[in-house]
Design an enzyme around this catalytic site. Sequence first.
Site, PDB file in Angstrom:
ATOM      1  N   LYS A 137       2.377  15.668  -9.963  1.00 52.49           N
ATOM      2  CA  LYS A 137       3.400  15.115 -10.859  1.00 52.49           C
ATOM      3  C   LYS A 137       2.900  15.042 -12.305  1.00 52.49           C
ATOM      4  CE  LYS A 137       6.760  14.572  -7.934  1.00 52.49           C
ATOM      5  NZ  LYS A 137       8.071  15.220  -8.111  1.00 52.49           N
TER       6      LYS A 137
ATOM      7  N   TYR B  73      -0.446  14.178  -4.733  1.00 55.14           N
ATOM      8  CA  TYR B  73       0.888  13.886  -5.265  1.00 55.14           C
ATOM      9  C   TYR B  73       0.824  13.531  -6.751  1.00 55.14           C
ATOM     10  CZ  TYR B  73       5.421  11.651  -5.912  1.00 55.14           C
ATOM     11  OH  TYR B  73       6.668  11.311  -6.380  1.00 55.14           O
TER      12      TYR B  73
END
Length: 194
Positions: free
Chosen positions: A164, A160
Amino acid sequence: IYVVTIKAHISMKTAIVTGAARGIGLAITERLLAGNFNVAMLDIDEENLLKSAQGLGNPSSVIALHCDIANRQQVMSVIDAVAEKFGSINALVNNAGIATFKPFMRTTADDWNDILATNLSGAFHCSQACVPHMIEAGGGSIVNITSISAGRASTLRVAYGTSKAALAQLSKQMSVELGNEGIRVNAVAPGPID
């Protein structure tokens, strides 16, 4: 004396919001509607997407489209449908994102690939599909929703956080290139939400 009143036709602008079924995406949709935008809501969660769209009570300005943004062909088809329905695309909010919270050594290749396919490649696909429509409309705006995880490392977020951070860098790359086409590109990095 004859008075002639000419009413200027002001066409509404159109925005696309990914991950619009709930949370940040739904809140962004509500704000865009309040700003007199037509909004295309995209989400992979078709059931909640349709419920959320109906709950907005604005069927003439909202279209809810089931779409897996990791699938480039689906994205291209859906974006073209939005342009056909509303006549233009002026804004894109790349909000859709998924996460699996596991330690580094328990993060599988499938976890990694799925998260990067949605969080990074999905934004890439949607942006590439929208840019020609924005250029045709005379410019536009793309907002990529990154995360505080883009700038700081923490446990259980290897895929994750990496996705990002890459999305934040993609935003910079797009900004440099697309600014010459009249398209602003920005990133917003929220923290935890309900």
